[in-house]
Motif scaffolding. Structure first.
Motif, PDB file in Angstrom:
ATOM      1  N   PHE A  79      12.340   3.857 -20.321  1.00  0.00           N
ATOM      2  CA  PHE A  79      11.879   2.942 -19.257  1.00  0.00           C
ATOM      3  C   PHE A  79      10.359   2.313 -19.349  1.00  0.00           C
ATOM      4  CE2 PHE A  79      15.758   4.321 -17.719  1.00  0.00           C
ATOM      5  CZ  PHE A  79      16.553   3.368 -17.045  1.00  0.00           C
ATOM      6  N   TYR A  96      16.646  17.795 -20.157  1.00  0.00           N
ATOM      7  CA  TYR A  96      17.532  17.417 -19.316  1.00  0.00           C
ATOM      8  C   TYR A  96      18.879  16.573 -19.802  1.00  0.00           C
ATOM      9  CZ  TYR A  96      19.275  15.185 -14.983  1.00  0.00           C
ATOM     10  OH  TYR A  96      20.066  14.891 -13.813  1.00  0.00           O
TER      11      TYR A  96
ATOM     12  N   ARG B 119      15.000   3.952 -10.561  1.00  0.00           N
ATOM     13  CA  ARG B 119      15.003   4.228 -12.082  1.00  0.00           C
ATOM     14  C   ARG B 119      14.862   5.794 -12.842  1.00  0.00           C
ATOM     15  NH1 ARG B 119      10.337   2.767 -14.426  1.00  0.00           N
ATOM     16  NH2 ARG B 119       9.394   3.933 -12.663  1.00  0.00           N
ATOM     17  N   LEU B 120      14.538   6.485 -11.690  1.00  0.00           N
ATOM     18  CA  LEU B 120      14.698   7.889 -12.233  1.00  0.00           C
ATOM     19  C   LEU B 120      16.058   8.387 -12.338  1.00  0.00           C
ATOM     20  CD1 LEU B 120      11.936   9.609 -10.039  1.00  0.00           C
ATOM     21  CD2 LEU B 120      11.796   8.960 -12.417  1.00  0.00           C
ATOM     22  N   LYS B 122      18.685   6.186 -12.782  1.00  0.00           N
ATOM     23  CA  LYS B 122      19.208   5.559 -13.867  1.00  0.00           C
ATOM     24  C   LYS B 122      18.959   6.200 -15.209  1.00  0.00           C
ATOM     25  CE  LYS B 122      19.277   0.731 -11.879  1.00  0.00           C
ATOM     26  NZ  LYS B 122      18.719  -0.462 -12.065  1.00  0.00           N
ATOM     27  N   ALA B 123      17.504   6.664 -15.332  1.00  0.00           N
ATOM     28  CA  ALA B 123      17.351   7.368 -16.552  1.00  0.00           C
ATOM     29  C   ALA B 123      18.308   8.666 -16.773  1.00  0.00           C
ATOM     30  CB  ALA B 123      15.975   7.668 -16.464  1.00  0.00           C
ATOM     31  N   ALA B 124      18.562   9.439 -15.502  1.00  0.00           N
ATOM     32  CA  ALA B 124      19.217  10.563 -15.673  1.00  0.00           C
ATOM     33  C   ALA B 124      20.661  10.167 -16.179  1.00  0.00           C
ATOM     34  CB  ALA B 124      19.262  11.122 -14.218  1.00  0.00           C
ATOM     35  N   ARG B 125      21.202   9.002 -15.588  1.00  0.00           N
ATOM     36  CA  ARG B 125      22.643   8.563 -16.110  1.00  0.00           C
ATOM     37  C   ARG B 125      22.655   8.154 -17.524  1.00  0.00           C
ATOM     38  NH1 ARG B 125      22.712   6.167 -10.634  1.00  0.00           N
ATOM     39  NH2 ARG B 125      23.728   7.452  -9.403  1.00  0.00           N
ATOM     40  N   THR B 126      21.606   7.558 -18.097  1.00  0.00           N
ATOM     41  CA  THR B 126      21.758   7.375 -19.485  1.00  0.00           C
ATOM     42  C   THR B 126      21.657   8.468 -20.276  1.00  0.00           C
ATOM     43  OG1 THR B 126      19.225   7.004 -19.515  1.00  0.00           O
ATOM     44  CG2 THR B 126      20.377   5.004 -19.251  1.00  0.00           C
ATOM     45  N   VAL B 134      22.996  13.952 -10.710  1.00  0.00           N
ATOM     46  CA  VAL B 134      22.105  12.996 -10.427  1.00  0.00           C
ATOM     47  C   VAL B 134      21.567  13.454  -9.129  1.00  0.00           C
ATOM     48  CG1 VAL B 134      21.375  10.566 -10.030  1.00  0.00           C
ATOM     49  CG2 VAL B 134      22.632  11.328 -12.167  1.00  0.00           C
ATOM     50  N   ILE B 138      17.977  15.149  -8.999  1.00  0.00           N
ATOM     51  CA  ILE B 138      17.112  14.142  -8.938  1.00  0.00           C
ATOM     52  C   ILE B 138      16.762  13.647  -7.412  1.00  0.00           C
ATOM     53  CG2 ILE B 138      16.197  11.943  -9.636  1.00  0.00           C
ATOM     54  CD1 ILE B 138      16.494  13.743 -11.920  1.00  0.00           C
ATOM     55  N   LEU B 142      13.709  15.258  -4.847  1.00  0.00           N
ATOM     56  CA  LEU B 142      12.736  14.281  -4.285  1.00  0.00           C
ATOM     57  C   LEU B 142      12.692  13.776  -2.993  1.00  0.00           C
ATOM     58  CD1 LEU B 142      12.651  12.242  -7.786  1.00  0.00           C
ATOM     59  CD2 LEU B 142      10.951  13.820  -7.059  1.00  0.00           C
TER      60      LEU B 142
END
Lengths: 217, 230
Positions: A79, A96, B119-120, B122-126, B134, B138, B142
């Motif tokens: 990103f 992760y 976005r965090l 989303k990043a985890a999903r990718t 997630v 996440i 947070l």
């Protein structure tokens, strides 16, 4: 081999692109708001096109009425400002995406990434304790740790100062040589960066590919 | 007060602890479900969730009495099927406490989840993370400072609940007499010493809760500000 056809209605224009990417670095170049990130999001499965199809190798990621969820696409995504998890150490960030059951077999892969990207000394640190260039390398390691079949990079160098940016450009090229089976799709609005990084450059404007050129490096 | 009956303290803590646990779970569930989604009728649902904040507690109690009374829709069902009587029991106090403290938990949780960078997730999903993972790895950690604030506020609200509890659970010494109830009826019957004792207890509980929350949130605000600022 990545084969993309995306049609999507956005608020100010229609995104309509068709392109392919082999084992190369393809740069999507264009001004802000021209639809570049939307293309990456569609490839990653974070957004859905209205029409089209996306093939990656033998897999159909989108089309013919189906859409593979983002979790199952094996698409790495870097990103714009890296989206490192702020509450996890660098080590936890990198591991992760590796399923727990696979971890014993992946130690070598992760070690190689730490070596290549020279981030061994950072693994116990938190993202707020490292510099922009280091964050970029950690985010790259994290994206590659899942051993993706495609790597998407959204303005990966835009948050860096000039000197670090030049270093990181070289790093990206070196990394692609090492992971040469993986197509890299890089988004940038910086012409110089596009020329330096791309094997092929696709010029996007208002959702349309208006030009394409090969880079003679 | 040598031979003081501590039932109000124990009952208040029991009611507040049970209601806070339930409110924490359902508050987080609805806040996470609704926070990032835009749909028709969202503001109506949120207004309904927040309604107990602006209504007089007696109105909330009256509504609960209609719902959970012996002839109420839910009260009759609970009595017939589970032999559970809500009115004039400590369960009534728990339900009243849940309803009045839910808006505080919902509001805190919704704000906390809205502040988590999408976005965090989303990043985890990718990276192959399921929605459940997630959430737990996440979104929940947070959002934790905001969730904890909601938890403490809900507990404090549950501890101090009076009006709706009186309407639904009534005042039965040894059974439904929470601290606020004990204070009110001690004053009414002229036992000022007893009322003062319970006032001191509840002020001390409330004060320490808020002081701890302030200290904790300031400490975390600093930490999060540092993380975001670098």
């Amino acid at each position: 081999m990545l084969d993309v056809q995306i049609h999507k209605k956005l608020s100010h224009f229609e995104l309509d692109v068709t392109f392919t990417a082999d084992h190369e670095i393809v740069v999507l170049f264009g001004p802000s708001g021209s639809g570049k990130t939307t293309i990456l999001n569609c490839l990653a499965g974070l957004e859905q096109p209205d029409k089209g199809c996306i093939h990656l190798g033998d897999s159909l990621l989108y089309g013919e009425g189906k859409s593979v969820p983002a979790q199952q696409r094996k698409v790495g995504y870097l990103f714009q400002d890296y989206a490192l998890f702020p509450h996890m150490t660098v080590e936890k960030n990198i591991w992760y995406g590796v399923p727990k059951k696979d971890r014993p077999n992946k130690i070598d892969v992760i070690q190689q990434l730490l070596d290549v990207l020279r981030i061994h000394h950072l693994i116990k640190k938190y993202p707020h304790q490292i510099s922009g260039g280091e964050k970029q390398r950690v985010a790259l390691a994290r994206a590659l740790a899942t051993e993706p079949s495609l790597l998407l990079l959204d303005e990966p160098l835009s948050a860096l100062d000039e000197e670090t940016r030049l270093q990181c450009q070289d790093e990206l090229l070196r990394l692609h040589q090492l992971w040469e089976g993986v197509p890299f799709l890089i988004v940038t609005h910086n012409r110089q960066e596009a020329r330096k990084l791309g094997d092929r450059i696709l010029h996007l404007n208002n959702g349309q590919l208006i030009d394409e050129w090969k880079n003679e490096r | 007060m040598a031979s003081a009956d501590y039932t109000p303290l124990i009952l208040s803590l029991k009611v507040a602890a049970i209601s806070t646990t339930i409110v924490f779970i359902i508050g987080i569930f609805f806040a996470h479900l609704i926070a990032r989604k835009q749909f028709f009728g969202k503001s109506i649902i949120e207004s309904f969730f927040l309604l107990p904040l602006v209504l007089p507690p007696t109105v909330v109690g009256f509504g609960l009495l209609l719902l959970f009374g012996k002839n109420g829709w839910l009260g009759k069902w609970l009595l017939d099927w589970f032999d559970v009587q809500v009115v004039f029991s400590w369960i009534g106090a728990v339900i009243a406490s849940i309803v009045v403290s839910f808006p505080l938990m919902y509001q805190s949780a919704a704000a906390a989840f809205a502040n988590v960078d999408v976005r965090l997730e989303k990043a985890a999903r990718t990276m192959g993370a399921s929605n459940w993972r997630v959430f737990w790895t996440i979104a929940f950690p947070l959002a934790w400072p905001g969730l904890l604030a909601g938890l403490v506020l809900s507990f404090a609200r549950g501890l101090g609940e009076f009006g709706a509890t009186l309407m639904l659970a009534g005042y039965i010494p040894g059974k439904t007499d929470t601290i606020p109830m004990a204070i009110y009826f001690a004053v009414e019957s002229g036992h000022m010493e007893k009322a003062t004792f319970w006032v001191i207890i509840i002020v001390a509980l409330g004060f320490s809760t808020i002081t701890w929350l302030n200290w904790w949130s300031k400490r975390n605000m600093r930490r999060f500000a540092n993380e975001k600022g670098r």
